[in-house]
Design an enzyme around this catalytic site. Structure first.
Site, mmCIF file in Angstrom:
data_model
loop_
_atom_site.group_PDB
_atom_site.id
_atom_site.type_symbol
_atom_site.label_atom_id
_atom_site.label_comp_id
_atom_site.label_asym_id
_atom_site.label_seq_id
_atom_site.Cartn_x
_atom_site.Cartn_y
_atom_site.Cartn_z
ATOM 1 N N GLU A 142 0.796 -1.230 0.000
ATOM 2 C CA GLU A 142 0.000 0.000 0.000
ATOM 3 C C GLU A 142 0.831 1.284 0.000
ATOM 4 O O GLU A 142 0.496 2.245 0.684
ATOM 5 C CB GLU A 142 -0.961 -0.005 1.204
ATOM 6 C CG GLU A 142 -1.941 -1.163 1.164
ATOM 7 C CD GLU A 142 -2.929 -1.171 2.318
ATOM 8 O OE1 GLU A 142 -4.093 -1.477 2.080
ATOM 9 O OE2 GLU A 142 -2.517 -0.878 3.471
HETATM 10 C C1 ACM Z 1 -2.027 -5.451 4.026
HETATM 11 O O1 ACM Z 1 -3.101 -5.951 4.398
HETATM 12 N N1 ACM Z 1 -1.942 -4.153 3.805
HETATM 13 C C2 ACM Z 1 -0.845 -6.258 3.828
#
Ligand code: ACM
Length: 675
Positions: free
Chosen positions: A316
């Protein structure tokens, strides 16, 4: 029915002459062993049991034995057996200590043979012996008079080498004791990797002596000292569990920047992030000073954490700060990095070299997967199982987490039936070998030390079986039967996944009288992370003391209710399931007025009033459906349509809790005769 249980039952059913009632073996093992044969007879567990350790002996082995014997003493009320040097009833035959630092290749296999006169446990390593002792403890059973080990022959080894649980302590800090009790539970179901997600936008949780402002400014003073980390690593090692730390970079790093803003891709100052979700802040991958910092910091952590693997996140990272920074854009042009994903790969390659220098293998979330990434990097799949297969096809070792996200609030059954290597994986046998296993993930946004166990357990025990036992072990009803038993065993170890509801409901009601509330809470479960986040707009500062925090995902009532409905619909004339269902509906109806009265004096509870009203209406629907089906009589013309609409309305988001029994109730209503 599971083949192993069947063989146990057949033995008792087919040879009554040689097998008196006392020999019936009830298989409550979880995870199921690879091979089990039950035979006749049993070894009584009494004060005259003696134990010998004729070959390898070590403090770790003896401590593991001692813990097992303490737990058996607790469970049976029979004083601990003594260790002798001569002939003994129970022999712990261990070849050697195993690896000084437990690795992926550690031998965890064991055999366990119980006859009416003796029990022998053999393992190549201490960890194999620890796994065998866990099985031994689960084997002890009682016929009401005596406690005994049933005569069995077990040969066991895990299907996957990496069987993990990740706990995020960044969003909400979890004290050392909470981690330890979860390590106890992991060992009880033969999990072997504790993935410790130590850094997040919302908190930096591990002391660095080289960079003290990481916790000094980024932790709200909630962090583990290095001494505490060592204590946890030792605690885990004693239980055959590796500790893989995660330092999530380049995104999810705002807490680092509070003390060290020069690491970021945009000017500070920074504060600890309280909101959840994806943050734009990211490390600056273009400056040498970033890598110098990481070299020193990760080097320090490489010394603290002995495991050969280190997780560096990579998830992310949205590239927003990178795109907005002219200097970073110029760097990308100069290095022919066409987009921010390419820049992240450049960063990952640099970090991988740092880890190699410190003798660590790199693990990262599936965003780091890229053709430029050296095959040494291990990929943890979370955005879809395809990334697991892609990683293996590109030569990476890989770990599956996508179906094992505990904050999705899915049923144990859903997790259980998700196989890391399904038939349709398209992997060659060589590629399939690169799938190391899986990890349950406990993200920390919506859990604190009171509720965390209830989100992890007992569902993670079902995941543990998926990762340990043969692929063919897939009987869901039998899993739930054993899970109920394991759940109670885990509470005896100190876990609070069942008892926390009592504490939380008393707090919500402001009263010790929670019988009715307990019935109400028992047929509710939390909505998923995403649904709660959308409905409640939670942040790190949101109190976690609503009804949603008192209820459990996949409460035992869901599966029991579904089984009763199935049994009733198969044979409506059978009075057992019909009576049990009617009693269930009446207990809901009886609970609602008391719950509503308690809501009048508790604003936190009152928020769930619509759910109480719905429960009463659904209970009446259930009773009516039972009557129509049993009597074969026809309801009024629009009855079924109205009731299905009522169920559909109850499926809608409300009070951040949901009714897990609605699918089975739908089946019941649909079975009412139309004509
Ligand atoms: C995640 O759930 N951002 C690895």
């Amino acid at each position: 029915m599971n083949r192993l249980i069947l063989s146990g039952i057949l033995m008792a059913v087919l040879s009554p002459a040689t097998l008196p009632a006392q020999t019936t073996f009830t298989n409550t093992l979880l995870p199921q062993p690879a091979h089990l044969t039950a035979s006749s007879g049993r070894l009584p567990w009494t004060t005259s049991i003696t134990i010998a350790i004729p070959h390898h002996r070590s403090a770790r082995l003896e401590a593991a034995l001692d813990r097992t014997l303490d737990q058996i003493q607790e469970q049976t009320g029979i004083a601990k057996p003594t260790i002798t040097t001569g002939e003994a009833t129970l022999t712990l035959d261990v070849d050697g200590p195993g690896q000084p630092v437990q690795s992926l290749d550690e031998d965890e296999s064991y055999t366990l043979t119980v006859t009416p006169t003796s029990a022998t446990l053999h393992a190549v390593t201490t960890i194999g012996a620890i796994r065998a002792l866990t099985t031994l403890q689960q084997l002890i059973q009682s016929d009401g008079h005596t406690q005994f080990l049933p005569a069995v022959q077990i040969e066991d080894s895990p299907r996957f080498r990496w069987r993990g649980l990740m706990i995020d302590v960044g969003r909400h800090f979890e004290p050392v004791d909470v981690i330890k009790r979860n390590l106890d539970a992991m060992a009880a179901v033969k999990l072997n990797v504790f993935h410790w997600h130590l850094t997040e936008d919302q908190g930096f949780r591990i002391q660095s002596k080289l960079y003290p402002m990481l916790t000094g400014r980024g932790s709200d003073k909630l962090f583990y000292t290095q001494a505490q980390a060592r204590e946890i690593i030792a605690y885990a090692r004693a239980r055959g569990i590796r500790v893989v730390p995660e330092f999530d970079i380049p995104g999810h790093t705002r807490s680092w920047f509070v003390g060290y803003p020069e690491l970021a891709s945009a000017h500070g100052p920074y504060t600890i992030r309280r909101e959840f979700g994806i943050d734009d802040a990211a490390m600056d991958p273009t400056r040498e000073s970033t890598y110098q910092f990481l070299d020193k910091f990760l080097g320090e952590m490489a010394t603290l954490f002995p495991d050969p693997y280190m997780h560096v996140g990579g998830d992310e990272s949205n590239g927003q700060q990178w795109k907005r920074n002219p200097r970073i854009r110029a760097f990308m042009r100069a290095h022919q990095l066409s987009d921010t994903a390419a820049l992240q790969t450049y960063f990952s390659q640099r970090v991988l070299k740092i880890l190699q220098k410190h003798h660590k293998h790199m693990v990262g979330w599936d965003e780091i997967l890229n053709p430029q990434l050296p095959p040494d990097a291990v990929i943890q799949s979370w955005r879809g199982q395809d990334s697991l297969f892609e990683a293996a096809k590109e030569g990476h070792q890989a770990i599956l987490s996508q179906p094992y996200y505990l904050d999705g609030m899915k049923s144990a059954e859903t997790h259980y039936l998700s196989d890391p290597i399904p038939a349709a994986s398209g992997l060659t046998p060589e590629q399939a070998k690169l799938i190391l296993g899986g990890e349950a993930c406990m993200w920390g946004e919506h859990v604190n030390s009171l509720s965390i166990d209830s989100r992890i357990w007992p569902r993670t025990a079902a995941i543990a079986e998926r990762l340990w036992s043969p692929q063919s072990v897939t009987d869901v009803d039998d899993m739930y039967r054993r899970l109920d038993i394991e759940s109670v065993r885990l509470e005896a170890l100190g876990l609070t996944h069942i008892s926390h509801a009592g504490t939380a409901l008393r707090d919500l009601a402001g009263s010790p009288s929670i019988e009715a509330l307990y019935v109400f809470a028992g047929v509710l479960e939390p909505v998923s992370f995403g649904e709660r986040y959308d409905q409640q707009h939670t942040t790190q500062l949101t109190p976690l003391n609503n009804l949603v925090d008192a209820v459990r995902p996949d409460p035992p009532s869901r599966h029991r209710f579904a089984i009763l409905v199935l049994q009733f619909l198969q044979l409506p004339s059978n009075p057992g399931p019909r009576t049990a269902l009617a009693e269930t509906f009446r207990s809901w109806l009886a609970a609602v007025p008391t719950v509503e009265a308690q809501m009048n004096t508790s604003p936190r509870l009152a928020e769930a009033r619509p759910r109480a009203e719905q429960l009463a209406a659904l209970a009446n629907t259930g009773l009516e459906a039972l009557n129509y089906i049993s009597s074969g009589s026809k309801p009024p013309a629009d009855w079924k349509q109205t009731k299905l609409a009522q169920i559909e309305a109850a499926e809608k988001p409300q009070s951040i809790v949901r009714f897990p029994f609605l699918p089975a109730l739908t089946d019941l209503v649909k079975a009412v005769p139309d004509k």
